[in-house]
Design an enzyme around this catalytic site. Structure first.
Site, PDB file in Angstrom:
ATOM      1  N   ASN A  13       0.881  -1.170   0.000  1.00  0.00           N
ATOM      2  CA  ASN A  13       0.000   0.000   0.000  1.00  0.00           C
ATOM      3  C   ASN A  13       0.921   1.224   0.000  1.00  0.00           C
ATOM      4  OD1 ASN A  13      -2.938   0.570   2.157  1.00  0.00           O
ATOM      5  ND2 ASN A  13      -2.636   0.993   0.005  1.00  0.00           N
ATOM      6  N   ASN A  65      -7.140  10.474  -0.713  1.00  0.00           N
ATOM      7  CA  ASN A  65      -7.165   9.321  -1.602  1.00  0.00           C
ATOM      8  C   ASN A  65      -6.531   9.682  -2.944  1.00  0.00           C
ATOM      9  OD1 ASN A  65      -8.514   7.330   0.016  1.00  0.00           O
ATOM     10  ND2 ASN A  65     -10.419   8.476  -0.279  1.00  0.00           N
ATOM     11  N   CYS A  74      -6.789   5.851   7.059  1.00  0.00           N
ATOM     12  CA  CYS A  74      -6.012   4.873   6.295  1.00  0.00           C
ATOM     13  C   CYS A  74      -5.026   4.220   7.258  1.00  0.00           C
ATOM     14  CB  CYS A  74      -5.273   5.550   5.150  1.00  0.00           C
ATOM     15  SG  CYS A  74      -4.220   4.439   4.197  1.00  0.00           S
ATOM     16  N   GLY A  75      -5.206   2.921   7.519  1.00  0.00           N
ATOM     17  CA  GLY A  75      -4.372   2.244   8.509  1.00  0.00           C
ATOM     18  C   GLY A  75      -2.928   2.092   8.091  1.00  0.00           C
ATOM     19  N   ASN A 172     -15.504   0.301   1.167  1.00  0.00           N
ATOM     20  CA  ASN A 172     -14.387  -0.555   0.792  1.00  0.00           C
ATOM     21  C   ASN A 172     -14.864  -1.996   0.850  1.00  0.00           C
ATOM     22  OD1 ASN A 172     -12.100   1.558   0.840  1.00  0.00           O
ATOM     23  ND2 ASN A 172     -13.082   1.824   2.827  1.00  0.00           N
ATOM     24  N   GLU A 189     -10.701  -0.744  -2.978  1.00  0.00           N
ATOM     25  CA  GLU A 189     -10.795   0.465  -2.156  1.00  0.00           C
ATOM     26  C   GLU A 189     -11.515   1.602  -2.869  1.00  0.00           C
ATOM     27  OE1 GLU A 189      -7.848   2.020   0.479  1.00  0.00           O
ATOM     28  OE2 GLU A 189      -6.487   0.348   0.046  1.00  0.00           O
ATOM     29  N   CYS A 199      -4.867  -3.139   2.564  1.00  0.00           N
ATOM     30  CA  CYS A 199      -5.708  -2.097   3.151  1.00  0.00           C
ATOM     31  C   CYS A 199      -5.731  -2.329   4.655  1.00  0.00           C
ATOM     32  CB  CYS A 199      -7.126  -2.157   2.572  1.00  0.00           C
ATOM     33  SG  CYS A 199      -8.257  -0.960   3.329  1.00  0.00           S
TER      34      CYS A 199
END
Length: 260
Positions: A13, A65, A74-75, A172, A189, A199
């Site tokens: 990611n 985004n 957003c992790g 998502n 996503e 994600c």
């Protein structure tokens, strides 16, 4: 105008990061961010983050985004910005920072390549047919499948994300296969409008949805994604998930300058 940027990735990611404490980048708009994230005409990324000052926290994370719009939590981006903050000398091995869904605690190894990020507590999981729907800082739809490696995640995910139930705000879409000793997860996503290699909020949501089949207690869930391996740890009392941590790698890929 030359603006320095850094590229980070967490399990595939990938993100553009800019130290906005010193950046002269002004008049930020959706079109510019989308251009920078474009993989053909820009740097290429799933999202862009600004690290900014905050008087009550070590820093603030401002996330966009790749479509140019401001994003929800957003992790993996959170884990990457923690690694970025360590690289900049803002933090050492622990931090408290602010994101769009509130404060987050995180810890990072001395080498700076493994980050454990505390996520929000969750006490509500809804159903949509055989699927689960919950919010881990971003909204997620989870469906358990077989032969996930062969699934057309782009088409299936896009159809769910844009159906009558979810098309207004988007969602998502995660597909999970239980491999016995770990979960295999693939995610479409919103905001990227494509499958990503990982994600973070998604795998967190998947681990919670699948944990409903387990006995309450401390649960550690290994996750396989297209971009590598992650792990979700939390305490589950049968109805609420607390002490939730998203754990995995966060690495600087390269640095460069934006020319305007």
């Amino acid at each position: 105008m030359n603006i320095k940027f850094y590229k980070y990735q967490g399990a595939g990611n990938d993100f553009i990061l800019i130290d906005h404490r010193v950046s002269e980048l002004k008049n930020i708009d959706n079109k510019l961010i989308a251009q920078l994230c474009d993989r053909r005409f820009g740097i290429g990324a799933d999202g862009l983050m600004f690290l900014t000052n905050h008087e009550n926290y070590d820093f603030e994370m401002v996330y966009y985004n790749s479509d140019g719009n401001i994003g929800s939590m957003c992790g993996n981006g959170g884990r990457c910005i923690v690694a970025f903050a360590k690289f900049l000398g803002i933090i050492e091995n622990e931090t408290n920072f602010l994101a769009v869904d509130g404060p987050h605690y995180a810890k990072i190894t001395a080498e700076g390549n493994w980050v454990e990020l505390q996520m929000i507590d969750v006490d509500t999981i809804k159903t949509d047919g055989s699927a689960f729907v919950l919010n881990t800082g971003s909204p997620h739809y989870i469906r358990e499948v077989q032969n996930l490696a062969e699934l057309d995640v782009f088409t299936e995910g896009k159809n769910i994300r844009n159906n009558d139930t979810y098309k207004l705000n988007g969602i998502n879409v995660n597909f999970v296969e239980d491999k016995g000793n770990h979960l295999f997860v693939r995610t479409f996503e919103r905001g990227v409008e494509d499958e990503t290699y990982a994600c973070g909020t998604g795998v967190t949501a998947v681990a919670m949805a699948m944990a409903q089949q387990k006995q309450p207690g401390h649960i550690e869930t290994p996750i396989e994604v297209l971009g590598g391996k992650l792990q979700i740890n939390f305490d589950y009392d049968g109805s609420k998930f607390t002490n939730v941590f998203l754990c995995g790698p966060a690495e600087q890929v390269f640095e460069g300058k934006l020319n305007f």
